[in-house]
Design an enzyme around this catalytic site. Structure first.
Site, PDB file in Angstrom:
ATOM      1  N   LYS A   1       0.812  -1.212   0.000  1.00 19.29           N
ATOM      2  CA  LYS A   1       0.000   0.000   0.000  1.00 19.29           C
ATOM      3  C   LYS A   1       0.851   1.269   0.000  1.00 19.29           C
ATOM      4  O   LYS A   1       0.358   2.346  -0.321  1.00 19.29           O
ATOM      5  CB  LYS A   1      -0.964  -0.003   1.176  1.00 19.29           C
TER       6      LYS A   1
HETATM    7  C1  LIG Z   1      -4.803  -4.229   1.297  1.00 19.90           C
HETATM    8  C2  LIG Z   1      -4.066  -5.523   1.297  1.00 19.90           C
HETATM    9  C3  LIG Z   1      -4.397  -6.581   0.403  1.00 19.90           C
HETATM   10  C4  LIG Z   1      -5.591  -6.509  -0.521  1.00 19.90           C
HETATM   11  O1  LIG Z   1      -5.410  -5.597  -1.566  1.00 19.90           O
HETATM   12  P1  LIG Z   1      -6.693  -5.099  -2.395  1.00 19.90           P
HETATM   13  O2  LIG Z   1      -6.161  -4.127  -3.373  1.00 19.90           O
HETATM   14  O3  LIG Z   1      -7.613  -4.465  -1.389  1.00 19.90           O
HETATM   15  O4  LIG Z   1      -7.321  -6.294  -3.022  1.00 19.90           O
HETATM   16  C5  LIG Z   1      -3.631  -7.723   0.419  1.00 19.90           C
HETATM   17  N1  LIG Z   1      -2.593  -7.858   1.278  1.00 19.90           N
HETATM   18  C6  LIG Z   1      -2.251  -6.880   2.139  1.00 19.90           C
HETATM   19  C7  LIG Z   1      -1.107  -7.103   3.049  1.00 19.90           C
HETATM   20  C8  LIG Z   1      -2.961  -5.681   2.176  1.00 19.90           C
HETATM   21  O5  LIG Z   1      -2.617  -4.725   3.054  1.00 19.90           O
END
Ligand SMILES: *Cc1c(COP(=O)(O)O)cnc(C)c1O
Length: 420
Positions: A100
């Site tokens: 993220k």
């Molecule tokens: C947010 C997140 C996901 C999921 O990603 P999306 O784009 O919401 O599908 C997967 N793994 C981790 C560690 C995350 O923080």
């Protein structure tokens, strides 16, 4: 480039408007009106690829855009090959050890850039149940034109997650709410809906559905393809933002074998692809891969829009598979045993999916590794019997002092802080 709403009632807007509004006026999600072809050469690095994508969608002059990307993407993205058909793209080397960071850091710097040009200031308010708050706080930390308010449920997030929000200081204010996540979210929503407040201060949310967070994530797919020919790309998915970015990359000309959405027990998408019915449960199921605990993935509206709602067409590009809790744990244990490689529970859902599908595809798999295993070291330890060391960045944050403001669930209290 203009961006239209998936609900098609609002008029298309330019990139800056889509970035600042987050959601279209008709409640839909913003989509780019076209997907220019992107050419990636084998010599291109991370930042060149990101620049190649970003310049097609924004109106930011090249020199400024390059500066933004250089500041946002200041960490490596290694591809680790466990064997010749199983590769892990480690997206977790940013400041909060989560993929993220890419979206949050890029979006934050682009917003700050536009504010700097117009001389405006912006307040960002975000409610978090844990992980997103850290990425948003860190993404915006230190930017001159933005103040960030993070609302989190006191005593209900892990001590390390709390430090990632409360130890930054500066332009980041941590508000420790005497309540649960729903209370935090409802307070943030009240503020965003408060017309009187919004006449006094410039207020926005750094929502995960923001187009400014999605676009930089297309990078992961061009990087995978640059190293591996015609890969099957496995994406551990929750809100399906990451996967949407992959499908965007395909529209931009990426050659890929197939996309695989790997999900935990929250299995609305695999059920939809199998049956045509999207059954959205009224309660999200809690799992080891908690950042993927999403009952009703908000980006699914974008994917339906991309394919004109044609389930068969979606199924040609995308396979979706549900992984159980016991399979997740077993995969962490077995991957460690076989390769001496630690998986966090989210990436483990992806590797479990790759293992299950390996006999069906005659191509190499790339699994997107979405979080650093040390962030989940209790789970990793219970599966492998090994205690991982904490990476330096987590040790440093754990040693810092917590600095938060206690907030009651009374909205007037929040309003006073915001207008102060
Ligand atoms: C947010 C997140 C996901 C999921 O990603 P999306 O784009 O919401 O599908 C997967 N793994 C981790 C560690 C995350 O923080």
């Amino acid at each position: 480039m203009l961006f239209y709403s998936t609900n098609r009632l609002a008029s298309p807007v330019d990139f800056k408007t889509a970035l600042f509004e987050g959601l279209a006026d008709d409640g839909g999600l913003f989509m780019p009106e076209k997907f220019p072809k992107i050419f990636v050469s084998p010599a291109d690095g991370l930042r060149e690829i990101a620049f190649g994508v970003a310049k097609k969608f924004t109106d930011i002059p090249a020199a400024d855009l390059k500066k933004i990307i250089k500041a946002a993407l200041n960490f490596p993205v290694p591809l680790v090959s466990l064997d010749k058909n199983l590769h892990i793209l480690e997206l977790f080397h940013g400041p909060t050890l989560s993929f993220k960071d890419f979206g949050a850091r890029f979006m934050a710097r682009v917003i700050d850039y536009y504010l700097g040009r117009s001389g405006e200031k912006l307040n960002i308010i975000t409610a978090t149940s844990g992980d997103t708050g850290g990425a948003v706080a860190s993404g915006f930390h230190g930017l001159a034109n933005i103040r960030v308010f993070i609302l989190y449920p006191g005593r209900r997030i892990s001590p390390l997650q709390e430090k990632q929000i409360t130890a930054l200081g500066g332009n980041v204010t941590a508000l420790e709410v005497d309540g649960d996540f729903d209370d935090c979210q409802s307070l943030a929503k009240q503020a965003l809906a408060d017309a009187e407040l919004r006449r006094q201060i410039n207020l926005s949310s750094a929502n995960s559905i923001n187009i400014g967070r999605l676009l930089p994530q297309t990078l992961f797919y061009f990087l995978s393809r640059q190293k591996i020919k015609k890969p099957v790309i496995v994406v551990p998915s929750g809100n399906f933002g990451n996967l949407t970015a992959g499908l965007f990359a395909k529209k931009m000309g990426l050659k890929v074998g197939k996309f695989v959405a790997a999900v935990n027990k929250n299995s609305a998408v695999p059920e939809y692809l199998a049956t045509g019915n999207m059954n959205v449960p009224n309660k999200t199921k809690l799992t080891l891969s908690s950042a993927m605990d999403v009952g009703n993935p908000s980006n699914w509206a974008r994917i339906l829009d991309l394919y004109g709602g044609n389930r068969e067409a979606i199924g040609n590009d995308l396979e979706a598979i549900t992984i159980s809790e016991s399979e997740t744990k077993k995969t962490i244990a077995e991957t460690y045993k076989k390769y001496k490689y630690f998986l966090d529970p989210h990436t483990a859902v992806g590797v479990a999916a790759a293992n299950k599908l390996s006999s069906r595809f005659n191509s190499p798999f790339v699994v997107l590794a979405t979080a650093h295993p040390a962030k989940f070291r209790d789970i990793v330890q219970s599966a492998t019997g090994r205690r991982m060391p904490l990476p330096g960045s987590l040790v440093r944050i754990a040693d810092k002092a917590k600095n938060s403001i206690a907030l009651s669930v009374d909205y007037r209290h929040l309003k006073k802080i915001l207008t102060n």
